[in-house]
Design a protein around this motif. Sequence first.
Motif, PDB file in Angstrom:
ATOM      1  N   LEU A  82       0.828  -1.204   0.000  1.00  0.00           N
ATOM      2  CA  LEU A  82       0.000   0.000   0.000  1.00  0.00           C
ATOM      3  C   LEU A  82       0.864   1.257   0.000  1.00  0.00           C
ATOM      4  N   ASN A  83       1.902   1.278   0.843  1.00  0.00           N
ATOM      5  CA  ASN A  83       2.766   2.450   0.890  1.00  0.00           C
ATOM      6  C   ASN A  83       3.611   2.581  -0.374  1.00  0.00           C
ATOM      7  N   HIS A  84       3.917   1.452  -1.013  1.00  0.00           N
ATOM      8  CA  HIS A  84       4.615   1.486  -2.302  1.00  0.00           C
ATOM      9  C   HIS A  84       3.737   2.193  -3.340  1.00  0.00           C
ATOM     10  N   HIS A  85       2.440   1.903  -3.306  1.00  0.00           N
ATOM     11  CA  HIS A  85       1.518   2.594  -4.205  1.00  0.00           C
ATOM     12  C   HIS A  85       1.420   4.071  -3.860  1.00  0.00           C
ATOM     13  N   LEU A 205       3.593  -2.361  15.927  1.00  0.00           N
ATOM     14  CA  LEU A 205       4.050  -1.617  14.759  1.00  0.00           C
ATOM     15  C   LEU A 205       3.128  -1.841  13.576  1.00  0.00           C
ATOM     16  N   LEU A 206       2.722  -3.091  13.397  1.00  0.00           N
ATOM     17  CA  LEU A 206       1.837  -3.409  12.281  1.00  0.00           C
ATOM     18  C   LEU A 206       0.533  -2.635  12.387  1.00  0.00           C
ATOM     19  N   LEU A 207      -0.028  -2.577  13.589  1.00  0.00           N
ATOM     20  CA  LEU A 207      -1.273  -1.838  13.778  1.00  0.00           C
ATOM     21  C   LEU A 207      -1.072  -0.351  13.488  1.00  0.00           C
ATOM     22  N   SER A 208       0.091   0.177  13.864  1.00  0.00           N
ATOM     23  CA  SER A 208       0.353   1.598  13.621  1.00  0.00           C
ATOM     24  C   SER A 208       0.477   1.897  12.139  1.00  0.00           C
ATOM     25  N   TYR A 209       0.860   0.906  11.337  1.00  0.00           N
ATOM     26  CA  TYR A 209       1.021   1.128   9.903  1.00  0.00           C
ATOM     27  C   TYR A 209      -0.313   1.324   9.195  1.00  0.00           C
ATOM     28  N   PHE A 210      -1.412   0.967   9.872  1.00  0.00           N
ATOM     29  CA  PHE A 210      -2.706   1.182   9.255  1.00  0.00           C
ATOM     30  C   PHE A 210      -3.106   2.657   9.288  1.00  0.00           C
ATOM     31  N   ILE A 211      -2.308   3.483   9.963  1.00  0.00           N
ATOM     32  CA  ILE A 211      -2.523   4.933   9.944  1.00  0.00           C
ATOM     33  C   ILE A 211      -1.998   5.460   8.628  1.00  0.00           C
ATOM     34  N   ASP A 212      -2.867   6.106   7.853  1.00  0.00           N
ATOM     35  CA  ASP A 212      -2.503   6.571   6.518  1.00  0.00           C
ATOM     36  C   ASP A 212      -1.451   7.662   6.613  1.00  0.00           C
ATOM     37  N   VAL A 213      -0.383   7.569   5.769  1.00  0.00           N
ATOM     38  CA  VAL A 213       0.678   8.581   5.767  1.00  0.00           C
ATOM     39  C   VAL A 213       0.519   9.560   4.620  1.00  0.00           C
ATOM     40  N   SER A 214      -0.566   9.453   3.849  1.00  0.00           N
ATOM     41  CA  SER A 214      -0.766  10.383   2.738  1.00  0.00           C
ATOM     42  C   SER A 214      -1.185  11.743   3.270  1.00  0.00           C
ATOM     43  N   PRO A 215      -0.971  12.818   2.496  1.00  0.00           N
ATOM     44  CA  PRO A 215      -1.369  14.147   2.954  1.00  0.00           C
ATOM     45  C   PRO A 215      -2.858  14.209   3.266  1.00  0.00           C
ATOM     46  N   LYS A 216      -3.205  14.955   4.326  1.00  0.00           N
ATOM     47  CA  LYS A 216      -4.597  15.080   4.718  1.00  0.00           C
ATOM     48  C   LYS A 216      -5.355  15.922   3.690  1.00  0.00           C
ATOM     49  N   PRO A 217      -6.705  15.786   3.627  1.00  0.00           N
ATOM     50  CA  PRO A 217      -7.473  16.560   2.663  1.00  0.00           C
ATOM     51  C   PRO A 217      -7.195  18.050   2.710  1.00  0.00           C
ATOM     52  N   GLY A 236      -0.510   3.454 -10.358  1.00  0.00           N
ATOM     53  CA  GLY A 236      -0.169   3.321  -8.952  1.00  0.00           C
ATOM     54  C   GLY A 236      -0.917   4.282  -8.056  1.00  0.00           C
ATOM     55  N   ALA A 237      -2.018   4.876  -8.539  1.00  0.00           N
ATOM     56  CA  ALA A 237      -2.754   5.828  -7.709  1.00  0.00           C
ATOM     57  C   ALA A 237      -3.191   5.165  -6.414  1.00  0.00           C
ATOM     58  N   PHE A 238      -2.948   5.844  -5.294  1.00  0.00           N
ATOM     59  CA  PHE A 238      -3.204   5.267  -3.965  1.00  0.00           C
ATOM     60  C   PHE A 238      -4.676   5.474  -3.639  1.00  0.00           C
ATOM     61  N   THR A 239      -5.442   4.387  -3.606  1.00  0.00           N
ATOM     62  CA  THR A 239      -6.889   4.486  -3.479  1.00  0.00           C
ATOM     63  C   THR A 239      -7.325   5.107  -2.168  1.00  0.00           C
ATOM     64  N   THR A 240      -6.494   4.988  -1.128  1.00  0.00           N
ATOM     65  CA  THR A 240      -6.888   5.548   0.169  1.00  0.00           C
ATOM     66  C   THR A 240      -7.072   7.054   0.075  1.00  0.00           C
ATOM     67  N   ILE A 241      -6.274   7.703  -0.774  1.00  0.00           N
ATOM     68  CA  ILE A 241      -6.397   9.153  -0.934  1.00  0.00           C
ATOM     69  C   ILE A 241      -7.770   9.508  -1.465  1.00  0.00           C
ATOM     70  N   ALA A 242      -8.198   8.773  -2.490  1.00  0.00           N
ATOM     71  CA  ALA A 242      -9.508   9.048  -3.059  1.00  0.00           C
ATOM     72  C   ALA A 242     -10.620   8.788  -2.044  1.00  0.00           C
ATOM     73  N   ASN A 243     -10.473   7.732  -1.273  1.00  0.00           N
ATOM     74  CA  ASN A 243     -11.498   7.409  -0.287  1.00  0.00           C
ATOM     75  C   ASN A 243     -11.598   8.488   0.774  1.00  0.00           C
ATOM     76  N   LYS A 244     -10.457   9.046   1.183  1.00  0.00           N
ATOM     77  CA  LYS A 244     -10.476  10.046   2.250  1.00  0.00           C
ATOM     78  C   LYS A 244     -11.027  11.375   1.751  1.00  0.00           C
ATOM     79  N   GLU A 245     -10.853  11.668   0.464  1.00  0.00           N
ATOM     80  CA  GLU A 245     -11.313  12.948  -0.067  1.00  0.00           C
ATOM     81  C   GLU A 245     -12.769  12.923  -0.443  1.00  0.00           C
ATOM     82  N   SER A 246     -13.338  11.700  -0.647  1.00  0.00           N
ATOM     83  CA  SER A 246     -14.726  11.589  -1.071  1.00  0.00           C
ATOM     84  C   SER A 246     -15.676  11.779   0.120  1.00  0.00           C
TER      85      SER A 246
END
Length: 246
Positions: A82-85, A205-217, A236-246
């Motif tokens: 996910l972070n690679h994307h 650590l694994l649980l902490s990685y579920f915190i999104d590191v992409s820029p906030k809206p 490679g568009a990171f889908t989490t970004i789209a989900n957070k902005e929608s």
Amino acid sequence: MVTETVPPEDDESILAAPVMSTARLEAFSDGVFAIAITLLILEIHVPDPATFRDGLGLALAHLWPSYLAYSITFLLIGMIWLNHHLMFHYIIRINRTLMILNLLLLLSVSFLPFPTAVLADAVTEGEGEKVAAAFYGIVLIMGGVFFNAIWIYASRSHQHLGEHISPTQARRIRARFGVGPFLYLVAVLLSWVSATVSICFYVVLLLSYFIDVSPKPAEVAQSAEAPQPVGPPGPGAFTTIANKES
């Protein structure tokens, strides 16, 4: 016949040129991630019929270290993917150096099934747990170093990033990514105290990685007026970004 002479390019123009797109690198990387994450299940073996004396249920329950190691590494590889994307949503051009760094990252990812099996076997047998937990963490440190090397190189002078991320946002992501290898080092050091504590730290650590590191809206909105890169978005568009902005 008239021929046109093309003037040679200087070194700066070659370095500044968008050498290659990221499409093939992402496709190859996705294949390696998929294979590595699939190979993990091959390390969970069907219980030996000789152990059925106490019932199949107990024999299956005896494999709990394999289930735990499998789950941790499966989710860990998934978060790396996910972070690679996320990285290659912002990286829009690559060169040979970035390709080599990405290969080194994939080397560490494809190696993960082995330390996973070593850790599971050590916990099952009750011998060598500390060494196995430390070995697992050392492999994660190597992967974290290569992962950070990709982003540090790509974001240096913003030369490989698109205009849809600001230098400030790139530095924030670099800082968040950079913590990983040091936390893995803590887990390695904890393994010499207790393998159980070290494994629990890997889970945290694994649980902490579920915190999104992409820029906030809000951060994305601040740079919305910046010119967008020409052409359609890459695969490679990171889908989490789209989900957070929608």
